[in-house]
Scaffold this motif. Structure first.
Motif, PDB file in Angstrom:
ATOM      1  N   GLN A  36       0.851  -0.671  -0.156  1.00  0.00           N
ATOM      2  CA  GLN A  36      -0.192   0.084  -0.244  1.00  0.00           C
ATOM      3  C   GLN A  36       1.377   1.324  -0.142  1.00  0.00           C
ATOM      4  N   MET A  37       1.837   1.372   0.833  1.00  0.00           N
ATOM      5  CA  MET A  37       2.272   2.266   1.247  1.00  0.00           C
ATOM      6  C   MET A  37       3.824   2.257  -0.646  1.00  0.00           C
ATOM      7  N   ALA A  38       3.656   1.349  -0.947  1.00  0.00           N
ATOM      8  CA  ALA A  38       4.551   1.675  -2.355  1.00  0.00           C
ATOM      9  C   ALA A  38       3.290   2.336  -3.161  1.00  0.00           C
ATOM     10  N   GLU A  39       2.388   1.536  -3.654  1.00  0.00           N
ATOM     11  CA  GLU A  39       1.174   1.937  -4.189  1.00  0.00           C
ATOM     12  C   GLU A  39       0.814   3.654  -4.196  1.00  0.00           C
ATOM     13  N   ALA A  40       1.344   4.264  -2.806  1.00  0.00           N
ATOM     14  CA  ALA A  40       0.606   5.297  -2.246  1.00  0.00           C
ATOM     15  C   ALA A  40       1.958   6.448  -2.543  1.00  0.00           C
ATOM     16  N   ALA A  41       2.773   5.780  -2.852  1.00  0.00           N
ATOM     17  CA  ALA A  41       3.897   6.711  -3.226  1.00  0.00           C
ATOM     18  C   ALA A  41       4.320   7.046  -4.335  1.00  0.00           C
TER      19      ALA A  41
END
Length: 700
Positions: free
Chosen positions: A603-608
């Motif tokens: 989720q953090m990678a997709e948000a970044a």
């Protein structure tokens, strides 16, 4: 001529029956006391059983069970401080440590699935009350009703009335009976159920058989026993090696057939060596008092799968003896009940004086006088007393019977007996009487004093749980062996998980292929410890973190205060906390307090990736590019200066070489050559002044 299977089983039954009779005769009195203790504290009216009842057959029998309150404190202490089992690898390899964690999760999952906690609780309560409890560990199909599912799981099962049903080898001296060579577990079956399950077998004692000490058959009940016999024999251990992976695999020859050996050869395994080693296995039989009902073969694991628990245990006169919390309190409790019953009897008649009347005075009124105490009549009638001439001479009773008074000795004895019971059973430790002015340290000291009453029971149960883990480990090595099988696990906080057995993995650092979650190989030890319930531990964590947060903020350390506050919130329980805790977890991820899960990392990678930079971020990015360009220009200038320096050095070397050549031609000395070379270097290094044109030189 070799003996037949029937002859072998007959000899085995005779030996087992002799062993059983010997142990039952020796321990009958101890087992009877254990049963009496459990009845005494648990069943209403049991405190007046046996000879004590005969002494008070026609009296009021009051039962005030003070013994139970002391036992309940021990049981509550056990329930609030559960004993856990942890597996630890004896080698410091990453794979075995991960397998040890898998064993932890498997054990918790199997206990939860089979309701094993009920078996633990039953054993502890029986042992704390009567002195002896036990449970068994078995393997069963994962899904009994799915014919396509051949996987097995390990289950924990209760043994009720263990003091009347579990018998170990009397030569075993260790607490956990790990040194026992045999064990018997007796189960009572209704005669009809026995005849249906074991059709054609004896359901009553044959007249031609000599009757043993133990009563195997009654008119309505038939006793069936599980007989576990340890076989310690020499066996051939075959050590295989795989030439490609250099893996080592060990197999017992007695557990392999020709197909197994051919399969190993087909997969590329080569026999490295064979060894003659001792092997311990357990053979299980079902038997009645007259015959072996079923030979069930070898069980999984090398241990007898029965776990004993003792309240308190000793060896006296070379015989094992045990007792629970109730044994020493029975006599004071009986005396106390008798005294209270006597006081109750006195109190029931003490308010009323009984008149002494003549038969003529009550003639015709006997019925009303008999129920006067019950009907609470405001008055009672009597006949007038007359003399020989018919004159009334006495209108009232001729005397009175005074009610009995409470003897001072009885009152004092009641008080002394009550104090004795409280001291023996710890039924009145004052823990409920918390005063407002009592400090926390004083309360902790009082709690420690109370815990000392149950320490022996908790420590013995810890040893029993350790033995449970050892038996479980031995069985797991033979039950959880299917490559690629997915098994359920359970975390210590109740979180469900899963793992794949014998999963092939490649180490990213070394590139070596390894097998993960291999329970069959590796060395592990079992550690058991007493731990508080999860909710209790969470409450303590919340309290501690709130204290840390307050102290950190007072010192101006806001980061530590925020971290402590977040930790406290994440450990709180309550309605409506889920969303708030999710919000606080995001904060914890932001400050690096917790490690993200794989889902959170994704989720953090997709948000970044999907986030557009702000104006401030763009300005900072442009400034960073300017800095990068400036740094590149400076780097280029530096490289040019280095190159110029190298060119100057080259020219110097060339000048020296030319000077040496000239010196060689003119016969000059080396020293002269060096001097001229040095002078030449200096001339090269001097700045060349621009000369004026020839005409200007003439004018000058």
């Amino acid at each position: 001529m070799s003996e037949t299977k029937a002859q072998r089983l007959a000899k085995l039954h005779e030996r087992a029956l002799t062993q059983f009779d010997n142990v039952t005769q020796a321990t009958q009195e101890e087992r009877a006391l254990a049963l009496q203790d459990r009845r005494f504290v648990s069943i209403a009216g049991a405190q007046w059983e046996d000879e004590w009842y005969d002494q008070f057959e026609n009296s009021i029998r009051v039962e005030i069970n003070k013994t139970a309150s002391g036992l309940e404190k021990i049981v509550n202490d056990y329930r609030s401080n559960r004993v856990t089992v942890n597996f630890r690898s004896t080698t410091d390899t990453k794979s075995t440590q991960a397998t040890a964690e898998l064993l932890d999760g498997l054990f918790r999952a199997d206990v939860y699935r089979s309701k094993g906690q009920q078996a633990f609780d039953n054993a502890f309560e029986e042992g704390a009350a009567g002195g002896y409890g036990a449970w068994r560990i078995v393997n069963e199909f994962e899904d009994e009703y799915d014919p396509d599912n051949e996987f097995q799981r390990i289950a924990i099962k209760a043994i009720v009335d263990a003091d009347q049903s579990v018998y170990f080898d009397p030569n075993a001296k260790l607490y956990d009976k790990s040194d026992a060579m045999w064990a018997i577990v007796v189960t009572a079956m209704a005669q009809q159920s026995f005849e249906e399950e074991y059709e054609g077998r004896c359901s009553s004692w044959p007249d031609s058989f000599p009757k043993p000490y133990y009563d195997w058959y009654t008119p309505d009940v038939v006793k069936v026993a599980e007989y576990y016999a340890v076989e310690d024999k020499r066996d051939t251990l075959i050590v295989y090696r795989h030439p490609l992976t250099e893996e080592i695999d060990k197999r017992w020859k007695s557990s392999m057939d020709d197909d197994d050996a051919a399969d190993m050869e087909l997969r590329g395994w080569v026999v490295l060596k064979t060894q003659q080693r001792r092997r311990k296995r357990v053979h299980k039989y079902l038997m009645s008092g007259t015959e072996i009902l079923d030979d069930q073969g070898y069980i999984a694991g090398p241990n007898i799968p029965i776990v004993p628990f003792y309240g308190k245990r000793w060896f006296i006169d070379n015989m094992e003896r045990c007792r629970g919390h109730v044994r020493l309190a029975k006599d004071p409790q009986r005396v106390y009940n008798a005294q209270i019953s006597k006081l109750t009897e006195i109190a029931s008649v003490s308010p009323i004086e009984r008149p002494i009347l003549t038969p003529a005075q009550v003639k015709g009124h006997e019925g009303s006088w008999a129920v006067a105490n019950l009907d609470r009549a405001p008055y009672a009638l009597i006949n007038p007393t007359v003399d020989s001439e018919g004159n009334a001479v006495n209108q009232g009773p001729i005397g009175n019977i005074n009610p009995p008074q409470v003897p001072p000795v009885l009152a004092a004895l009641v008080q002394v007996t009550g104090s004795d019971i409280a001291e023996i059973t710890n039924s009145d430790d004052g823990a409920e009487k918390v005063k407002a002015n009592v400090s926390a340290d004083a309360m902790d000291i009082a709690a420690t004093r109370v815990d000392a009453k149950s320490f022996t029971y908790m420590d013995n149960f810890r040893q029993s749980m350790q033995r449970c883990g050892e038996i479980y480990l031995g069985m797991a090595r033979e039950i959880y062996v299917e490559e690629g099988r997915t098994v359920e696990t359970l975390g210590d906080d109740g979180e469900e998980g899963s793992a794949v057995l014998l999963e092939s993995q490649t180490d990213e650092a070394t590139g070596i292929n390894t097998i993960a979650n291999d329970l069959e190989h590796g060395a592990y030890k079992v550690i058991s410890d007493v731990t508080e319930a999860t909710t209790t531990r969470r409450d303590k964590t919340v309290k501690t973190m709130m204290t840390v947060a307050t102290a950190a903020q007072a010192l101006g350390d806001m980061e530590t205060g925020m971290a402590a506050l977040i930790t406290g919130v994440l450990n709180m329980d309550g309605e409506g906390m889920d969303d708030f805790q999710a919000y606080m977890r995001k904060k914890a991820l932001g400050i690096g307090l917790v490690q993200p899960t794989p889902e959170e990392q994704q989720q953090m990678a997709e948000a970044a990736q999907g986030q557009q930079p702000s104006a401030t971020d763009q300005a900072l990015l442009a400034q960073a590019k300017d800095f990068e360009a400036s740094a590149g220009l400076k780097l280029a200038n530096t490289e040019k200066a280095v190159a110029d320096t190298g060119q100057s050095k080259a020219k110097t070397v060339l000048t020296l070489a030319q000077a040496q050549e000239t010196a060689a031609k003119t016969g000059q000395t080396v020293e002269q050559t060096k001097r001229e070379g040095i002078l030449a270097m200096r001339d090269e290094a001097k700045p060349q002044l621009a000369l004026p044109p020839p005409q200007e030189r003439q004018a000058a």
